[in-house]
Design a protein around this motif. Structure first.
Motif, mmCIF file in Angstrom:
data_model
loop_
_atom_site.group_PDB
_atom_site.id
_atom_site.type_symbol
_atom_site.label_atom_id
_atom_site.label_comp_id
_atom_site.label_asym_id
_atom_site.label_seq_id
_atom_site.Cartn_x
_atom_site.Cartn_y
_atom_site.Cartn_z
ATOM 1 N N GLU A 1 0.835 -1.204 0.000
ATOM 2 C CA GLU A 1 0.000 0.000 0.000
ATOM 3 C C GLU A 1 0.873 1.258 0.000
ATOM 4 O O GLU A 1 0.622 2.203 -0.757
ATOM 5 C CB GLU A 1 -0.900 -0.017 1.240
ATOM 6 C CG GLU A 1 -2.201 0.692 1.083
ATOM 7 C CD GLU A 1 -3.078 0.466 2.300
ATOM 8 O OE1 GLU A 1 -3.084 1.350 3.183
ATOM 9 O OE2 GLU A 1 -3.756 -0.581 2.358
ATOM 10 N N ALA A 2 1.910 1.259 0.816
ATOM 11 C CA ALA A 2 2.813 2.411 0.896
ATOM 12 C C ALA A 2 3.566 2.594 -0.418
ATOM 13 O O ALA A 2 3.759 3.722 -0.876
ATOM 14 C CB ALA A 2 3.795 2.234 2.053
ATOM 15 N N ASP A 3 3.990 1.490 -1.031
ATOM 16 C CA ASP A 3 4.690 1.578 -2.309
ATOM 17 C C ASP A 3 3.789 2.162 -3.383
ATOM 18 O O ASP A 3 4.227 2.980 -4.196
ATOM 19 C CB ASP A 3 5.190 0.196 -2.749
ATOM 20 C CG ASP A 3 6.339 -0.310 -1.892
ATOM 21 O OD1 ASP A 3 6.973 0.509 -1.188
ATOM 22 O OD2 ASP A 3 6.604 -1.527 -1.932
ATOM 23 N N ILE A 4 2.527 1.758 -3.385
ATOM 24 C CA ILE A 4 1.574 2.279 -4.366
ATOM 25 C C ILE A 4 1.363 3.772 -4.148
ATOM 26 O O ILE A 4 1.380 4.561 -5.095
ATOM 27 C CB ILE A 4 0.240 1.514 -4.299
ATOM 28 C CG1 ILE A 4 0.424 0.087 -4.817
ATOM 29 C CG2 ILE A 4 -0.843 2.226 -5.076
ATOM 30 C CD1 ILE A 4 -0.752 -0.828 -4.564
ATOM 31 N N LYS A 5 1.194 4.184 -2.900
ATOM 32 C CA LYS A 5 0.996 5.604 -2.605
ATOM 33 C C LYS A 5 2.213 6.417 -3.006
ATOM 34 O O LYS A 5 2.090 7.510 -3.550
ATOM 35 C CB LYS A 5 0.697 5.806 -1.122
ATOM 36 C CG LYS A 5 -0.689 5.368 -0.720
ATOM 37 C CD LYS A 5 -0.942 5.577 0.749
ATOM 38 C CE LYS A 5 -2.323 5.084 1.136
ATOM 39 N NZ LYS A 5 -2.573 5.254 2.573
ATOM 40 N N LEU A 6 3.397 5.876 -2.759
ATOM 41 C CA LEU A 6 4.622 6.580 -3.112
ATOM 42 C C LEU A 6 4.739 6.713 -4.624
ATOM 43 O O LEU A 6 5.075 7.789 -5.126
ATOM 44 C CB LEU A 6 5.846 5.842 -2.559
ATOM 45 C CG LEU A 6 7.198 6.469 -2.865
ATOM 46 C CD1 LEU A 6 7.281 7.868 -2.249
ATOM 47 C CD2 LEU A 6 8.313 5.594 -2.346
#
Length: 77
Positions: free
Chosen positions: A36-41
Motif C-alpha cells: 500500500e505504501a509503495d503504491i501511494k509513493l
C-alpha cells in the motif's frame, strides 16, 4: 520432573505457538501495508509528471489561440 513442570512446558509450548501465529499474522499485515505504501509513493511520484503533461497540454492550447489572436490583429491593422 514433576507434573507441575509438565504443565509449565505445555504452557510454554502453547505460548510459543501463539507467538508464531501472531508473528505470521503481523508479517502478512506488514506485507500488505508495505504494498500500500509503495503504491501511494509511486502515485505521489507520478504527480509531477502528470502536472508537467497538463501544463504542456494547456500551453499548447494557449499558444495556438495567441497566434490566432495576433493574426486577427494583423488583419485589422
Amino acid at each position: 520432573m514433576g507434573i507441575s513442570d509438565f504443565f509449565k512446558v505445555n504452557q510454554f509450548k502453547n505460548t510459543i505457538q501463539e507467538l508464531r501465529n501472531s508473528n505470521a499474522k503481523l508479517t502478512e499485515q506488514n506485507k500488505h501495508l508495505q504494498k500500500e505504501a509503495d503504491i501511494k509513493l509511486s502515485v505521489q511520484q507520478m504527480k509531477p509528471v502528470e502536472l508537467e503533461k497538463i501544463i504542456e497540454d494547456k500551453s499548447n492550447k494557449i499558444e495556438p489561440s495567441i497566434v490566432k489572436s495576433s493574426a486577427t490583429l494583423r488583419i485589422y491593422s
